[in-house]
Design a protein around this motif. Structure first.
Motif, PDB file in Angstrom:
ATOM      1  N   UNK A  29       0.844  -1.195   0.000  1.00 37.48           N
ATOM      2  CA  UNK A  29       0.000   0.000   0.000  1.00 37.48           C
ATOM      3  C   UNK A  29       0.880   1.247   0.000  1.00 37.48           C
ATOM      4  N   UNK A  30       0.271   2.386  -0.268  1.00 42.19           N
ATOM      5  CA  UNK A  30       1.014   3.647  -0.241  1.00 42.19           C
ATOM      6  C   UNK A  30       1.600   3.906   1.135  1.00 42.19           C
ATOM      7  N   UNK A  31       0.830   3.558   2.171  1.00 37.93           N
ATOM      8  CA  UNK A  31       1.325   3.744   3.534  1.00 37.93           C
ATOM      9  C   UNK A  31       2.531   2.881   3.832  1.00 37.93           C
ATOM     10  N   UNK A  32       2.518   1.634   3.355  1.00 42.64           N
ATOM     11  CA  UNK A  32       3.654   0.721   3.565  1.00 42.64           C
ATOM     12  C   UNK A  32       4.881   1.210   2.797  1.00 42.64           C
ATOM     13  N   UNK A  33       4.665   1.666   1.569  1.00 42.14           N
ATOM     14  CA  UNK A  33       5.783   2.203   0.783  1.00 42.14           C
ATOM     15  C   UNK A  33       6.366   3.447   1.445  1.00 42.14           C
ATOM     16  N   UNK A  34       5.494   4.293   1.959  1.00 45.85           N
ATOM     17  CA  UNK A  34       5.947   5.500   2.646  1.00 45.85           C
ATOM     18  C   UNK A  34       6.740   5.138   3.900  1.00 45.85           C
ATOM     19  N   UNK A  35       6.276   4.109   4.609  1.00 49.47           N
ATOM     20  CA  UNK A  35       7.006   3.654   5.796  1.00 49.47           C
ATOM     21  C   UNK A  35       8.389   3.147   5.451  1.00 49.47           C
ATOM     22  N   UNK A  36       8.509   2.409   4.345  1.00 49.09           N
ATOM     23  CA  UNK A  36       9.813   1.894   3.908  1.00 49.09           C
ATOM     24  C   UNK A  36      10.729   3.039   3.491  1.00 49.09           C
ATOM     25  N   UNK A  37      10.167   4.011   2.767  1.00 50.30           N
ATOM     26  CA  UNK A  37      10.981   5.165   2.363  1.00 50.30           C
ATOM     27  C   UNK A  37      11.465   5.937   3.592  1.00 50.30           C
ATOM     28  N   UNK A  38      10.581   6.120   4.570  1.00 50.51           N
ATOM     29  CA  UNK A  38      10.962   6.839   5.795  1.00 50.51           C
ATOM     30  C   UNK A  38      12.064   6.090   6.532  1.00 50.51           C
ATOM     31  N   UNK A  39      11.993   4.765   6.517  1.00 47.15           N
ATOM     32  CA  UNK A  39      13.019   3.950   7.164  1.00 47.15           C
ATOM     33  C   UNK A  39      14.371   4.098   6.460  1.00 47.15           C
ATOM     34  N   UNK A  40      14.343   4.081   5.113  1.00 47.84           N
ATOM     35  CA  UNK A  40      15.581   4.270   4.346  1.00 47.84           C
ATOM     36  C   UNK A  40      16.153   5.665   4.589  1.00 47.84           C
ATOM     37  N   UNK A 106      16.373   0.455   4.585  1.00 48.13           N
ATOM     38  CA  UNK A 106      15.432  -0.173   3.663  1.00 48.13           C
ATOM     39  C   UNK A 106      15.090  -1.599   4.069  1.00 48.13           C
ATOM     40  N   UNK A 107      16.108  -2.352   4.494  1.00 52.46           N
ATOM     41  CA  UNK A 107      15.866  -3.724   4.949  1.00 52.46           C
ATOM     42  C   UNK A 107      14.980  -3.739   6.189  1.00 52.46           C
ATOM     43  N   UNK A 108      15.259  -2.833   7.114  1.00 49.32           N
ATOM     44  CA  UNK A 108      14.447  -2.746   8.331  1.00 49.32           C
ATOM     45  C   UNK A 108      13.001  -2.398   7.985  1.00 49.32           C
ATOM     46  N   UNK A 109      12.832  -1.434   7.087  1.00 49.73           N
ATOM     47  CA  UNK A 109      11.488  -1.065   6.660  1.00 49.73           C
ATOM     48  C   UNK A 109      10.776  -2.211   5.967  1.00 49.73           C
ATOM     49  N   UNK A 110      11.509  -2.960   5.126  1.00 46.39           N
ATOM     50  CA  UNK A 110      10.919  -4.108   4.454  1.00 46.39           C
ATOM     51  C   UNK A 110      10.487  -5.186   5.431  1.00 46.39           C
ATOM     52  N   UNK A 111      11.301  -5.393   6.482  1.00 47.08           N
ATOM     53  CA  UNK A 111      10.957  -6.393   7.497  1.00 47.08           C
ATOM     54  C   UNK A 111       9.730  -5.977   8.295  1.00 47.08           C
ATOM     55  N   UNK A 121      14.574 -12.118  -1.227  1.00 48.16           N
ATOM     56  CA  UNK A 121      14.666 -11.317  -2.450  1.00 48.16           C
ATOM     57  C   UNK A 121      15.189  -9.921  -2.133  1.00 48.16           C
ATOM     58  N   UNK A 122      14.868  -9.401  -0.959  1.00 49.66           N
ATOM     59  CA  UNK A 122      15.377  -8.083  -0.546  1.00 49.66           C
ATOM     60  C   UNK A 122      16.882  -8.144  -0.285  1.00 49.66           C
ATOM     61  N   UNK A 123      17.349  -9.280   0.226  1.00 47.32           N
ATOM     62  CA  UNK A 123      18.794  -9.443   0.440  1.00 47.32           C
ATOM     63  C   UNK A 123      19.535  -9.498  -0.893  1.00 47.32           C
ATOM     64  N   UNK A 124      18.935 -10.156  -1.881  1.00 41.11           N
ATOM     65  CA  UNK A 124      19.548 -10.172  -3.220  1.00 41.11           C
ATOM     66  C   UNK A 124      19.591  -8.769  -3.803  1.00 41.11           C
ATOM     67  N   UNK A 125      18.523  -8.013  -3.593  1.00 41.67           N
ATOM     68  CA  UNK A 125      18.494  -6.636  -4.091  1.00 41.67           C
ATOM     69  C   UNK A 125      19.525  -5.775  -3.360  1.00 41.67           C
ATOM     70  N   UNK A 126      19.793  -6.101  -2.099  1.00 48.45           N
ATOM     71  CA  UNK A 126      20.817  -5.372  -1.337  1.00 48.45           C
ATOM     72  C   UNK A 126      22.185  -5.533  -1.993  1.00 48.45           C
ATOM     73  N   UNK A 127      22.491  -6.765  -2.417  1.00 47.29           N
ATOM     74  CA  UNK A 127      23.762  -7.016  -3.113  1.00 47.29           C
ATOM     75  C   UNK A 127      23.804  -6.216  -4.411  1.00 47.29           C
ATOM     76  N   UNK A 128      22.690  -6.230  -5.147  1.00 44.62           N
ATOM     77  CA  UNK A 128      22.639  -5.494  -6.425  1.00 44.62           C
ATOM     78  C   UNK A 128      22.815  -3.995  -6.221  1.00 44.62           C
ATOM     79  N   UNK A 129      22.170  -3.455  -5.185  1.00 48.88           N
ATOM     80  CA  UNK A 129      22.240  -2.011  -4.943  1.00 48.88           C
ATOM     81  C   UNK A 129      23.615  -1.597  -4.407  1.00 48.88           C
ATOM     82  N   UNK A 130      24.068  -2.245  -3.340  1.00 46.45           N
ATOM     83  CA  UNK A 130      25.317  -1.813  -2.701  1.00 46.45           C
ATOM     84  C   UNK A 130      26.537  -2.096  -3.569  1.00 46.45           C
TER      85      UNK A 130
END
Length: 265
Positions: A29-40, A106-111, A121-130
């Motif tokens: 949801x938009x709220x969940x995405x906003x929460x993840x962005x705020x965490x990042x 971002x990982x904390x927000x995703x969790x 899948x988020x851990x794989x994306x972490x490798x790709x991003x970092x």
């Protein structure tokens, strides 16, 4: 093949459709995405504060709020009238630290906001991003920038200049002088992004034992404002432009954390 009566076949189809609907993953949801962005963003903010403190800036609220926001570490830019004023530097180590803070956030927000079954899948994306989107491109740009600075006089001596004294000639000659650094930055950045993407896919396959074919996405370019800022800082003399660019780096580095937190296979 067993043929069902019309009524029974309709019932079976309804049951199958219901099962498929139940197994579908509900989008964030938009709220969940906003929460993840705020965490990042929180992770980037903490990393920024640690960098500022390490470089000698005060984190005492009494000291901070007595100053104009223009004097705060993250907003202070180069001023010709006071060229020796202390500025917050954002180069290779700082970029990696900011990206790390974004990834952790971002990982904390995703969790917190997403289903735990998507964490792998988020851990794989972490490798790709970092690794693929930050570390390898930053390393390529950094190495190129330092080599350029070392051989800058010899390179610029080969750049042609147009005779004349008008403003048009002046700005064109200035552009010609800047063209080697622009070309080298673009080439090293492009190479770094492609190499980083290939290597992070390879590493993900080895670590997670899953075929990974993650292509380069538009959002992958957001972190590379830091590469441009760093290249400007390393290749050119310190200026209002270079410090203004580097001040936007933390904001753009919120994107990798958000991509990690919202990522799903």
């Amino acid at each position: 093949m067993k043929i069902l009566p019309i009524n029974n076949q309709y019932t079976a189809n309804r049951q199958t459709f219901g099962q498929n609907t139940a197994n579908e993953i509900a989008p964030l949801s938009k709220g969940e995405k906003l929460g993840i962005f705020a965490s990042a963003a929180t992770g980037v903010g903490i990393a920024s504060a640690l960098i500022a403190r390490k470089q000698g800036f005060s984190l005492n609220p009494k000291v901070i709020f007595k100053q104009s926001p223009k004097e705060w570490a993250m907003f202070k830019i180069f001023n010709k009238e006071n060229p020796n004023a202390k500025l917050m530097e954002i180069e290779e180590k700082e970029i990696l630290m900011l990206a790390g803070g974004s990834a952790v956030g971002g990982l904390a927000g995703g969790a917190i906001f997403d289903d735990k079954k998507h964490m792998k899948s988020k851990l794989r994306e972490t490798v790709s991003q970092l690794l693929g989107n930050v570390a390898i491109p930053v390393g390529c740009v950094s190495l190129t920038s330092r080599l350029y600075r070392k051989y800058k006089p010899q390179i610029l001596s080969k750049v042609p200049q147009i005779d004349g004294s008008g403003n048009t000639v002046k700005y064109f000659n200035k552009f010609l002088k800047a063209s080697p650094s622009l070309a080298l930055t673009a080439a090293s950045l492009g190479f770094g992004i492609i190499a980083g993407n290939k290597f992070s896919n390879f590493l993900n396959e080895k670590v997670f034992n899953k075929k990974v074919e993650r292509g380069i996405k538009t959002t992958d370019f957001a972190p590379h404002v830091d590469d441009i800022g760093m290249a400007v800082t390393l290749m050119a003399d310190k200026s209002k432009l270079s410090t203004t660019i580097t001040r936007t780096v933390p904001a753009f580095l919120c994107v990798p954390g958000y991509e990690i937190g919202t990522h799903r296979d």
